[in-house]
Scaffold this motif. Structure first.
Motif, PDB file in Angstrom:
ATOM      1  N   TYR A  76      84.032  89.430 -47.808  1.00  0.00           N
ATOM      2  CA  TYR A  76      84.432  90.101 -46.563  1.00  0.00           C
ATOM      3  C   TYR A  76      83.319  91.029 -46.091  1.00  0.00           C
ATOM      4  O   TYR A  76      82.916  90.994 -44.922  1.00  0.00           O
ATOM      5  CB  TYR A  76      85.727  90.857 -46.844  1.00  0.00           C
ATOM      6  N   ALA A  77      82.793  91.844 -47.002  1.00  0.00           N
ATOM      7  CA  ALA A  77      81.692  92.747 -46.646  1.00  0.00           C
ATOM      8  C   ALA A  77      80.465  91.951 -46.198  1.00  0.00           C
ATOM      9  O   ALA A  77      79.803  92.319 -45.225  1.00  0.00           O
ATOM     10  CB  ALA A  77      81.345  93.649 -47.824  1.00  0.00           C
ATOM     11  N   ALA A  78      80.171  90.858 -46.884  1.00  0.00           N
ATOM     12  CA  ALA A  78      79.019  90.029 -46.510  1.00  0.00           C
ATOM     13  C   ALA A  78      79.206  89.433 -45.119  1.00  0.00           C
ATOM     14  O   ALA A  78      78.280  89.447 -44.295  1.00  0.00           O
ATOM     15  CB  ALA A  78      78.811  88.923 -47.543  1.00  0.00           C
ATOM     16  N   TRP A  79      80.401  88.915 -44.835  1.00  0.00           N
ATOM     17  CA  TRP A  79      80.667  88.318 -43.526  1.00  0.00           C
ATOM     18  C   TRP A  79      80.596  89.378 -42.425  1.00  0.00           C
ATOM     19  O   TRP A  79      80.024  89.132 -41.362  1.00  0.00           O
ATOM     20  CB  TRP A  79      82.018  87.608 -43.524  1.00  0.00           C
ATOM     21  N   VAL A  80      81.156  90.545 -42.684  1.00  0.00           N
ATOM     22  CA  VAL A  80      81.099  91.613 -41.683  1.00  0.00           C
ATOM     23  C   VAL A  80      79.668  92.106 -41.522  1.00  0.00           C
ATOM     24  O   VAL A  80      79.242  92.441 -40.407  1.00  0.00           O
ATOM     25  CB  VAL A  80      82.097  92.744 -42.006  1.00  0.00           C
ATOM     26  N   GLY A  81      78.884  92.120 -42.592  1.00  0.00           N
ATOM     27  CA  GLY A  81      77.462  92.451 -42.464  1.00  0.00           C
ATOM     28  C   GLY A  81      76.757  91.470 -41.545  1.00  0.00           C
ATOM     29  O   GLY A  81      75.953  91.855 -40.684  1.00  0.00           O
ATOM     30  N   PHE A  82      77.063  90.186 -41.715  1.00  0.00           N
ATOM     31  CA  PHE A  82      76.533  89.172 -40.804  1.00  0.00           C
ATOM     32  C   PHE A  82      77.030  89.419 -39.383  1.00  0.00           C
ATOM     33  O   PHE A  82      76.258  89.306 -38.421  1.00  0.00           O
ATOM     34  CB  PHE A  82      76.961  87.774 -41.283  1.00  0.00           C
ATOM     35  N   ALA A  83      78.300  89.781 -39.239  1.00  0.00           N
ATOM     36  CA  ALA A  83      78.867  90.051 -37.915  1.00  0.00           C
ATOM     37  C   ALA A  83      78.208  91.263 -37.261  1.00  0.00           C
ATOM     38  O   ALA A  83      78.072  91.301 -36.033  1.00  0.00           O
ATOM     39  CB  ALA A  83      80.377  90.245 -38.022  1.00  0.00           C
ATOM     40  N   VAL A  84      77.783  92.238 -38.053  1.00  0.00           N
ATOM     41  CA  VAL A  84      77.038  93.379 -37.503  1.00  0.00           C
ATOM     42  C   VAL A  84      75.747  92.869 -36.869  1.00  0.00           C
ATOM     43  O   VAL A  84      75.405  93.239 -35.731  1.00  0.00           O
ATOM     44  CB  VAL A  84      76.740  94.439 -38.590  1.00  0.00           C
ATOM     45  N   ALA A  85      75.026  92.011 -37.592  1.00  0.00           N
ATOM     46  CA  ALA A  85      73.778  91.465 -37.058  1.00  0.00           C
ATOM     47  C   ALA A  85      74.038  90.634 -35.805  1.00  0.00           C
ATOM     48  O   ALA A  85      73.291  90.724 -34.817  1.00  0.00           O
ATOM     49  CB  ALA A  85      73.080  90.618 -38.123  1.00  0.00           C
ATOM     50  N   LEU A  86      75.095  89.843 -35.821  1.00  0.00           N
ATOM     51  CA  LEU A  86      75.441  89.030 -34.659  1.00  0.00           C
ATOM     52  C   LEU A  86      75.832  89.909 -33.481  1.00  0.00           C
ATOM     53  O   LEU A  86      75.373  89.694 -32.353  1.00  0.00           O
ATOM     54  CB  LEU A  86      76.583  88.065 -35.011  1.00  0.00           C
ATOM     55  N   ASN A  87      76.650  90.926 -33.716  1.00  0.00           N
ATOM     56  CA  ASN A  87      77.060  91.847 -32.660  1.00  0.00           C
ATOM     57  C   ASN A  87      75.839  92.553 -32.066  1.00  0.00           C
ATOM     58  O   ASN A  87      75.714  92.703 -30.842  1.00  0.00           O
ATOM     59  CB  ASN A  87      78.070  92.843 -33.213  1.00  0.00           C
ATOM     60  N   ALA A  88      74.924  92.983 -32.939  1.00  0.00           N
ATOM     61  CA  ALA A  88      73.695  93.664 -32.474  1.00  0.00           C
ATOM     62  C   ALA A  88      72.868  92.725 -31.606  1.00  0.00           C
ATOM     63  O   ALA A  88      72.347  93.136 -30.542  1.00  0.00           O
ATOM     64  CB  ALA A  88      72.885  94.162 -33.661  1.00  0.00           C
ATOM     65  N   ALA A  89      72.739  91.478 -32.027  1.00  0.00           N
ATOM     66  CA  ALA A  89      71.975  90.499 -31.234  1.00  0.00           C
ATOM     67  C   ALA A  89      72.646  90.232 -29.893  1.00  0.00           C
ATOM     68  O   ALA A  89      71.961  90.152 -28.861  1.00  0.00           O
ATOM     69  CB  ALA A  89      71.818  89.206 -32.023  1.00  0.00           C
ATOM     70  N   LEU A  90      73.945  90.125 -29.890  1.00  0.00           N
ATOM     71  CA  LEU A  90      74.663  89.921 -28.629  1.00  0.00           C
ATOM     72  C   LEU A  90      74.487  91.105 -27.692  1.00  0.00           C
ATOM     73  O   LEU A  90      74.319  90.938 -26.480  1.00  0.00           O
ATOM     74  CB  LEU A  90      76.155  89.668 -28.903  1.00  0.00           C
ATOM     75  N   TRP A  91      74.504  92.306 -28.241  1.00  0.00           N
ATOM     76  CA  TRP A  91      74.311  93.514 -27.430  1.00  0.00           C
ATOM     77  C   TRP A  91      72.903  93.508 -26.834  1.00  0.00           C
ATOM     78  O   TRP A  91      72.707  93.794 -25.647  1.00  0.00           O
ATOM     79  CB  TRP A  91      74.538  94.739 -28.296  1.00  0.00           C
ATOM     80  N   ARG A  92      71.914  93.171 -27.656  1.00  0.00           N
ATOM     81  CA  ARG A  92      70.523  93.146 -27.204  1.00  0.00           C
ATOM     82  C   ARG A  92      70.307  92.072 -26.133  1.00  0.00           C
ATOM     83  O   ARG A  92      69.599  92.293 -25.145  1.00  0.00           O
ATOM     84  CB  ARG A  92      69.599  92.894 -28.386  1.00  0.00           C
ATOM     85  N   VAL A 141      86.916  80.660 -41.824  1.00  0.00           N
ATOM     86  CA  VAL A 141      86.303  81.746 -42.595  1.00  0.00           C
ATOM     87  C   VAL A 141      87.220  82.952 -42.599  1.00  0.00           C
ATOM     88  O   VAL A 141      87.514  83.537 -43.650  1.00  0.00           O
ATOM     89  CB  VAL A 141      84.904  82.103 -42.042  1.00  0.00           C
ATOM     90  N   TRP A 142      87.702  83.343 -41.422  1.00  0.00           N
ATOM     91  CA  TRP A 142      88.567  84.526 -41.359  1.00  0.00           C
ATOM     92  C   TRP A 142      89.888  84.316 -42.073  1.00  0.00           C
ATOM     93  O   TRP A 142      90.414  85.227 -42.714  1.00  0.00           O
ATOM     94  CB  TRP A 142      88.786  84.970 -39.909  1.00  0.00           C
ATOM     95  N   THR A 143      90.435  83.117 -42.021  1.00  0.00           N
ATOM     96  CA  THR A 143      91.689  82.852 -42.739  1.00  0.00           C
ATOM     97  C   THR A 143      91.488  83.059 -44.238  1.00  0.00           C
ATOM     98  O   THR A 143      92.295  83.738 -44.895  1.00  0.00           O
ATOM     99  CB  THR A 143      92.184  81.428 -42.441  1.00  0.00           C
ATOM    100  N   LEU A 144      90.420  82.504 -44.779  1.00  0.00           N
ATOM    101  CA  LEU A 144      90.128  82.675 -46.199  1.00  0.00           C
ATOM    102  C   LEU A 144      89.880  84.145 -46.537  1.00  0.00           C
ATOM    103  O   LEU A 144      90.393  84.665 -47.537  1.00  0.00           O
ATOM    104  CB  LEU A 144      88.925  81.823 -46.597  1.00  0.00           C
ATOM    105  N   LEU A 145      89.117  84.830 -45.694  1.00  0.00           N
ATOM    106  CA  LEU A 145      88.836  86.239 -45.950  1.00  0.00           C
ATOM    107  C   LEU A 145      90.108  87.077 -45.928  1.00  0.00           C
ATOM    108  O   LEU A 145      90.302  87.948 -46.791  1.00  0.00           O
ATOM    109  CB  LEU A 145      87.823  86.783 -44.937  1.00  0.00           C
ATOM    110  N   TYR A 146      90.977  86.841 -44.952  1.00  0.00           N
ATOM    111  CA  TYR A 146      92.233  87.605 -44.890  1.00  0.00           C
ATOM    112  C   TYR A 146      93.099  87.356 -46.124  1.00  0.00           C
ATOM    113  O   TYR A 146      93.754  88.281 -46.623  1.00  0.00           O
ATOM    114  CB  TYR A 146      93.013  87.298 -43.618  1.00  0.00           C
ATOM    115  N   LEU A 147      93.100  86.142 -46.635  1.00  0.00           N
ATOM    116  CA  LEU A 147      93.855  85.866 -47.864  1.00  0.00           C
ATOM    117  C   LEU A 147      93.238  86.614 -49.049  1.00  0.00           C
ATOM    118  O   LEU A 147      93.958  87.172 -49.893  1.00  0.00           O
ATOM    119  CB  LEU A 147      93.914  84.369 -48.133  1.00  0.00           C
TER     120      LEU A 147
END
Length: 162
Positions: A144-160, A58-64
């Motif tokens: 990219y924005a959609a994936w990072v939006g998902f990563a925000v939710a994942l990061n928040a869940a990991l923090w919680r 996913v990140w490889t495709l996004l970086y391209l």
């Protein structure tokens, strides 16, 4: 001063943008590697946490896509002609790399959450500024924005959870 053909200049520009983005990816991967094998597996994860193998492709495709977006704006206006948009581009790349240092390098999940929210805002700003110059470039930033939006939710869940 470059004196080659316009086509050669464009291809060299594309190669430079790809090298920049894959360089950011490589640095982030280098920082991440130390924690992925020993720290990250010990964290409590939400049910929506993707399997580890998903992240690299996913990140490889996004970086391209990020590279192509930047290149398209550069090709249309140059760095000087798109100063604000390219500054936002550089900012989101720096914040992207910074998140890896904070989350995986520093293992500071809460600080990483604040940082990734800033990253998402920078991506959205970058997309708006690109839209004013070249719509296709802006649209390349949407996944990219959609994936990072998902990563925000994942990061928040990991923090919680941790």
């Amino acid at each position: 001063m470059y004196t080659g053909t316009p086509r050669t200049r464009e291809l060299l520009g594309l190669a430079a943008f790809i090298a920049l983005c894959l360089g950011v990816s490589a640095l982030g991967g280098w920082v991440t590697a130390g924690s992925v094998g020993n720290w990250y597996p010990t964290l409590n994860k939400p049910a929506f946490n993707p399997p580890d193998w998903v992240f690299a492709p996913v990140w490889t495709l996004l970086y391209l896509m990020i590279a192509i977006a930047g290149w398209r704006v550069w090709r249309r206006r140059g760095l000087a002609g798109a100063r604000g948009a390219m500054s936002a581009y550089a900012l989101q790349l720096a914040l992207n790399l910074g998140w890896s240092f904070v989350f995986f390098g520093g293992r500071m999940i809460g600080v990483a959450l604040a940082e990734i929210v800033l990253l998402l805002a920078a991506i959205l700003l970058n997309a708006v500024l690109f839209w004013r110059i070249e719509r296709a470039a802006a649209l390349l930033l949407v996944p990219y924005a959609a994936w990072v939006g998902f990563a925000v939710a994942l990061n928040a869940a990991l923090w919680r959870l941790n």
